[in-house]
Scaffold this active site. Structure first.
Site, mmCIF file in Angstrom:
data_model
loop_
_atom_site.group_PDB
_atom_site.id
_atom_site.type_symbol
_atom_site.label_atom_id
_atom_site.label_comp_id
_atom_site.label_asym_id
_atom_site.label_seq_id
_atom_site.Cartn_x
_atom_site.Cartn_y
_atom_site.Cartn_z
ATOM 1 N N GLY A 51 -12.918 25.766 76.443
ATOM 2 C CA GLY A 51 -13.464 24.485 76.031
ATOM 3 C C GLY A 51 -14.741 24.189 76.798
ATOM 4 N N CYS A 63 -12.181 25.050 85.580
ATOM 5 C CA CYS A 63 -13.305 24.404 84.907
ATOM 6 C C CYS A 63 -14.537 25.293 85.052
ATOM 7 C CB CYS A 63 -13.567 23.041 85.535
ATOM 8 S SG CYS A 63 -14.912 22.145 84.732
ATOM 9 N N HIS A 89 -8.669 17.487 79.194
ATOM 10 C CA HIS A 89 -9.647 17.962 80.185
ATOM 11 C C HIS A 89 -11.076 17.728 79.681
ATOM 12 C CE1 HIS A 89 -11.018 21.138 83.229
ATOM 13 N NE2 HIS A 89 -12.067 21.027 82.446
ATOM 14 N N HIS A 124 -14.319 14.994 80.791
ATOM 15 C CA HIS A 124 -15.712 15.329 81.126
ATOM 16 C C HIS A 124 -16.693 14.281 80.576
ATOM 17 C CE1 HIS A 124 -15.884 19.154 83.210
ATOM 18 N NE2 HIS A 124 -15.067 19.730 82.366
HETATM 19 NI NI NI Z 1 -14.101 21.539 82.704
#
Ligand code: NI
Length: 181
Positions: free
Chosen positions: A46, A109, A151, A155
């Site tokens: 992602g 991440c 998640h 952001h």
């Molecule tokens: Ni991330």
């Protein structure tokens, strides 16, 4: 289409609240295509627009759900097989509903390479937003794909998994590809 540079660390761009998208013209289409290319090149599951330095509410996700272990094709190969990856593009995503039930899982991440952490997330969420042409969409998601959406939407509000993680630890580069978002 091209791969853009990923913003790393605790930079102000990653801590800002991203702006809602109101125009669905060529520059948004280019941004979405570049997000997909950048996510795939990383590789990750992602990516949110602020991670390429664009403060707009756009996320892309591509994830292959594992097949249940008792499904014939998983049994035949004798290992955990996966469905074909599914690509999601959501503009102005919002969590419309979240289950009270939470589950702990390990996240990474692309903006914080070399680290992982365990984060509690809702098991199931309903996400509403717009597709790349500006048409409304609504997605009912659970398990890993629900986690990835939470998640990425974080952001857009300047929230990183390290803010939510109960523990954070270093990981080896070869372990990284699995779950970074
Ligand atoms: Ni991330």
């Amino acid at each position: 289409m091209s791969v853009r540079e990923i913003v790393l660390g605790d930079r102000p761009m990653l801590r800002a609240r991203a702006k809602r998208v109101s125009a669905f013209g060529p520059s948004l289409q280019r941004l979405i295509d570049d997000l997909i290319d950048t996510m795939r090149a990383a590789p990750g599951v992602g990516l949110a627009a602020p991670q390429v330095g664009v403060s707009q509410r756009v996320i892309v996700i591509e994830y292959a759900e594992p097949l249940p272990e008792d499904e014939p094709s998983a049994v035949a190969t004798g290992r955990a097989a996966a469905r074909p990856p599914k690509l999601y593009v959501v503009v102005n995503p919002e969590i419309a509903k979240a289950s009270d039930e939470v589950v702990e899982g390990v996240e990474g991440c692309l903006s914080i390479p070399g680290y992982a952490g365990n984060v509690d997330r809702a098991v199931a969420v309903t996400v509403k937003g717009l597709n790349r042409r500006g048409q409304p969409i609504r997605l009912k998601l659970r398990d890993w794909i629900a986690r990835i959406f939470q998640h990425e939407i974080d952001h857009l509000d300047g929230v990183l998994f390290i803010d939510r993680a109960k523990q954070i630890w270093r990981i080896e580069p070869e372990d990284e590809a699995a779950a970074a978002a």
